[in-house]
Design an enzyme around this catalytic site. Structure first.
Site, PDB file in Angstrom:
ATOM      1  N   ILE A 226       0.832  -1.207   0.000  1.00 41.79           N
ATOM      2  CA  ILE A 226       0.000   0.000   0.000  1.00 41.79           C
ATOM      3  C   ILE A 226       0.865   1.254   0.000  1.00 41.79           C
ATOM      4  O   ILE A 226       0.550   2.241  -0.661  1.00 41.79           O
ATOM      5  CB  ILE A 226      -0.951  -0.024   1.211  1.00 41.79           C
ATOM      6  CG1 ILE A 226      -1.926  -1.190   1.078  1.00 41.79           C
ATOM      7  CG2 ILE A 226      -1.707   1.296   1.330  1.00 41.79           C
ATOM      8  CD1 ILE A 226      -2.630  -1.567   2.355  1.00 41.79           C
TER       9      ILE A 226
ATOM     10  N   SER B 231      -6.913  -0.701   9.766  1.00 44.12           N
ATOM     11  CA  SER B 231      -7.476  -1.945   9.241  1.00 44.12           C
ATOM     12  C   SER B 231      -8.808  -2.227   9.905  1.00 44.12           C
ATOM     13  O   SER B 231      -9.040  -1.826  11.054  1.00 44.12           O
ATOM     14  CB  SER B 231      -6.511  -3.107   9.514  1.00 44.12           C
ATOM     15  OG  SER B 231      -7.106  -4.356   9.229  1.00 44.12           O
TER      16      SER B 231
ATOM     17  N   LYS C  86      -3.220  -2.904  15.679  1.00 45.40           N
ATOM     18  CA  LYS C  86      -4.184  -2.039  15.003  1.00 45.40           C
ATOM     19  C   LYS C  86      -5.219  -1.488  15.985  1.00 45.40           C
ATOM     20  O   LYS C  86      -5.662  -0.342  15.847  1.00 45.40           O
ATOM     21  CB  LYS C  86      -4.870  -2.807  13.865  1.00 45.40           C
ATOM     22  CG  LYS C  86      -3.963  -3.101  12.682  1.00 45.40           C
ATOM     23  CD  LYS C  86      -3.393  -1.831  12.075  1.00 45.40           C
ATOM     24  CE  LYS C  86      -2.557  -2.103  10.842  1.00 45.40           C
ATOM     25  NZ  LYS C  86      -1.924  -0.868  10.296  1.00 45.40           N
TER      26      LYS C  86
ATOM     27  N   TYR D 273      -0.914  -8.599  15.228  1.00 41.70           N
ATOM     28  CA  TYR D 273      -1.309  -7.546  14.284  1.00 41.70           C
ATOM     29  C   TYR D 273      -2.609  -6.880  14.738  1.00 41.70           C
ATOM     30  O   TYR D 273      -2.719  -5.642  14.739  1.00 41.70           O
ATOM     31  CB  TYR D 273      -1.482  -8.152  12.901  1.00 41.70           C
ATOM     32  CG  TYR D 273      -1.932  -7.187  11.834  1.00 41.70           C
ATOM     33  CD1 TYR D 273      -1.017  -6.355  11.186  1.00 41.70           C
ATOM     34  CD2 TYR D 273      -3.276  -7.108  11.450  1.00 41.70           C
ATOM     35  CE1 TYR D 273      -1.427  -5.476  10.199  1.00 41.70           C
ATOM     36  CE2 TYR D 273      -3.692  -6.231  10.468  1.00 41.70           C
ATOM     37  CZ  TYR D 273      -2.764  -5.421   9.840  1.00 41.70           C
ATOM     38  OH  TYR D 273      -3.188  -4.543   8.869  1.00 41.70           O
TER      39      TYR D 273
END
Length: 339
Positions: A14, A138, A155, A151
């Site tokens: 990204i 996310s 986030k 992860y």
């Protein structure tokens, strides 16, 4: 004068796709990542597209390295207008199989790397009373899934950190803006280089979108940062609202399907990972923006396009809520029948 933009994690995925969009505007862009190969390839693309790149090798988990990147940017390119935090790493595995060292490393990069980037940007933006910081978030920051506890934790932490900091900026009447682009599953190289202990090759949970969809969302968030967050992709919206409307049902659904949906049918290959060292070293390989799932990834998102028009988005919100709840109940029923 061209915009001065800093992008962490700019060598691939990204971050790489976002750099291309800014390059087409003629922006001056500092590209931050650990690996030289991906950075040099990204810089060549930025130049070809009309931008002005500055390469800076840095590990954003290290606050001093991040500060040095900010200082080098302002010396070479001028005052920073936009800072985009995008760098991350992860481990695909059940929690009990992730070592303390691995967990700390994911947290240091995927959470504290954002904190370090934000601090470096604010140190320069606050005295000038202008600038924009975009956190690349996310859907998993609002709804966790199995096999990605490190992860998901990072986030979630980014959301809390950013919300708290936004209130401090509001309190002081600052014209520095802070926003989050909450992203869906994206076809990036991470699924081929993130450390994994899964028996089969990891994959994003469908629906999968191309990095360009995410990059357009990040760019729009940077251009319109007064909204505190943007949901990019129908999957993100459905996940968020299903979690708000029927969290217990979603728990049961993900407990049943979350292991299989994150793996392909292919055995896990023996490969290096990027947890403690960049994946493009020492060979100097360039992984680009796209991952291994081009044939299954959507190049556009109607929801992302609508999100750029808040009035239209508000008019369709009720329909989206109902669809998310109905879809979840149907899926849970189907998974029960298959069990």
């Amino acid at each position: 004068m061209p915009q001065v933009v800093v992008i962490t994690g700019a060598s691939a995925g990204i971050g790489r796709a976002t750099a291309r969009l800014y390059a087409r505007r003629g922006a001056s862009i500092t590209l931050i990542a650990r690996g030289r190969g991906g950075l040099e390839a990204a810089a060549a693309e930025v130049t070809e597209l009309g931008g002005h790149p500055l390469i800076h090798e840095a590990d954003t988990a290290d606050a001093r390295q991040t500060e040095a990147a900010a200082e080098a940017t302002e010396q070479a390119l001028g005052p920073i207008d936009v800072w985009i935090n995008c760098a991350f790493t992860s481990v695909f595995a059940p929690f009990a199989e992730i070592t303390p060292e691995e967990y700390r490393r994911v947290t240091d990069v995927a959470y504290l790397g954002f904190v370090n980037g934000t601090r470096a940007a604010l140190a320069r933006m606050l005295p000038r009373d202008r600038g924009t910081i975009v956190q690349v978030g996310s859907a998993l920051g609002e709804r966790a899934i199995p096999l990605q506890s490190a992860y998901c934790g990072a986030k979630h932490a980014i959301n809390g950190f950013t919300s708290s900091l936004r209130l401090e900026l509001l309190h002081r009447g600052s014209n520095v803006h802070l926003t989050i682009a909450q992203l869906p599953a994206v076809n990036t190289p991470q699924f081929s280089w993130v450390r994994s202990r899964l028996p089969r090759h990891p994959q994003p949970v469908p629906p999968i979108f191309q990095p360009e969809v995410a990059a357009r969302g990040v760019l729009h968030a940077a251009d319109h940062p007064k909204r505190k967050q943007y949901y990019i992709g129908a999957g993100t919206v459905a996940t968020v609202w299903a979690n708000r409307l029927a969290p217990a049902l979603l728990d049961r659904y993900l407990a049943r399907t979350g292991f299989g949906s994150q793996q392909t049918d292919s055995p896990a290959p023996a490969r290096p990972d990027n947890l403690f060292a960049p994946a493009d070293e020492p060979a100097g390989a360039d992984h680009g923006a796209h991952g291994a799932f081009d044939e299954r990834s959507h190049p556009r998102s109607w929801q992302a396009a609508l999100s750029r028009h808040p009035v239209v988005t508000a008019a369709t919100a009720a329909t989206g809520l109902a669809a998310a709840a109905v879809g979840l109940r149907r899926r849970l029923g189907g998974s029960r029948g298959a069990a």
